[in-house]
Write an enzyme that holds these catalytic residues in place. Structure first.
Site, PDB file in Angstrom:
ATOM      1  N   LYS A  51       0.763  -0.995  -0.105  1.00 51.69           N
ATOM      2  CA  LYS A  51      -0.016  -0.099  -0.012  1.00 51.69           C
ATOM      3  C   LYS A  51       0.929   1.297  -0.049  1.00 51.69           C
ATOM      4  O   LYS A  51       0.449   2.255  -0.867  1.00 51.69           O
ATOM      5  CB  LYS A  51      -1.022  -0.111   1.191  1.00 51.69           C
ATOM      6  N   GLN A  95      -4.591  -1.571   9.283  1.00 50.18           N
ATOM      7  CA  GLN A  95      -4.710  -2.884   8.649  1.00 50.18           C
ATOM      8  C   GLN A  95      -5.250  -4.162   9.656  1.00 50.18           C
ATOM      9  O   GLN A  95      -4.927  -4.071  10.736  1.00 50.18           O
ATOM     10  CB  GLN A  95      -3.144  -3.413   8.323  1.00 50.18           C
ATOM     11  N   ASP A 118     -11.164   2.795   3.686  1.00 49.01           N
ATOM     12  CA  ASP A 118     -11.560   1.446   3.595  1.00 49.01           C
ATOM     13  C   ASP A 118     -12.998   1.099   3.321  1.00 49.01           C
ATOM     14  O   ASP A 118     -13.290   0.200   3.230  1.00 49.01           O
ATOM     15  CB  ASP A 118     -11.023   0.387   4.797  1.00 49.01           C
TER      16      ASP A 118
END
Ligand code: GUN
Length: 283
Positions: A51, A95, A118
């Protein structure tokens, strides 16, 4: 049979983000993504590195916050709060999974919905359900983008998703429904799983078990999308689909690696760009 090239599709998405990022920079705006990693899960470390690499490629600033597994809920929430209040951070990503003892839901809910790239916050999940959203969850949206790139229509198709997680299975079903698919979501309590999957025109496997989907579970000519990221008995990277045996039955299939994974990251870049634009009153 066509192997869907997720790397190629993701590269074109990232090119578009990169050129839009250049235009933003000309206006003095540099999109910033904060990436929080708690603990030392090796798979999460790889995802976070990928990422960050993508951010660098498209021209975003990325900041990593690597915290020990012993981090407390209060410490994590304090960090999220600090990032919520920073103008140079447009997107916040924590995460998952978090180490045991930390409350994932509480962390997700603490992230400002406008920085929730997200699309995990309940406000964003609710907006997706209604079809009025700013952000789509990265993996399901990346899969839809791949289907579009290959002109695979969902309209009227029988779509079967195996897995009902908040990250993939549930939103995947919703996005397929938005495009007029007839959607079935299967899970660990589903009876006659093979019977259901064998009827699917589009089959999405998001189970988390190596080579779970075998050839007898797949209809001739089906489109098979593999969200899995596992290690097989020889420690080789593999998906949830038994690729070698399933591929010849398919019209289209995604490989692992090089299928869904790169699309997840490309969508994260799109979402971060959009977050930066929205926070700066653009669009
Ligand atoms: N863990 C597995 N997939 C994801 C994702 O898309 N975002 C985050 N934050 N964690 C994940």
């Amino acid at each position: 049979m066509i192997i869907i090239d997720g790397k190629k599709v993701s590269a074109s998405v990232k090119e578009k983000v990169k050129s839009e990022c250049e235009a933003l920079k000309a206006q003095g705006i540099i999109p910033g993504l904060a990436v929080i990693l708690v603990g030392d899960d090796p798979a999460s470390r790889v995802y976070v590195n990928n990422k960050k690499k993508a951010c660098e490629y498209v021209g975003f600033r990325s900041e990593e916050f690597a915290l020990p597994a012993t981090t407390t809920q209060e410490e994590l929430l304090a960090l999220v709060d600090e990032l919520n209040n920073r103008d140079d951070i447009n997107g916040i990503l924590c995460q998952l999974p978090l180490p045991k003892g930390l409350d994932e839901n509480a962390v997700i809910e603490a992230i400002s919905p406008v920085k929730d790239v997200d699309a995990f916050h309940k406000q964003n999940v609710g907006r997706i359900m209604i079809g009025d959203y700013d952000f789509l969850p990265c993996t399901p949206a990346g899969i839809m983008e791949m289907l579009h790139a290959y002109d695979i229509s969902v309209d009227g198709k029988k779509c079967v998703v195996i897995g009902r997680s908040n990250i993939v299975g549930k939103p995947m079903g919703m996005l397929l429904l938005h495009e007029n698919g007839t959607v079935t979501i299967c899970h660990s309590h589903t009876k006659n799983l093979s019977e259901i999957t064998s009827d699917a025109d589009i089959l999405v496997a998001a189970i988390g078990k190596a080579k779970f989907v075998t050839a007898d579970m797949v209809k001739d000519g089906a489109v098979v999308i593999d969200v899995g990221m596992n290690r097989d008995e020889n420690k080789k990277l593999c998906g949830d689909v038994d690729f070698e045996n399933v591929k010849d039955k398919c019209s289209y299939i995604t490989p692992v690696p090089g299928g869904v994974g790169p699309m997840t990251i490309a969508t994260l870049m799109k979402n971060t760009l959009k977050a930066a634009k929205l926070q700066n009153g653009i669009d």
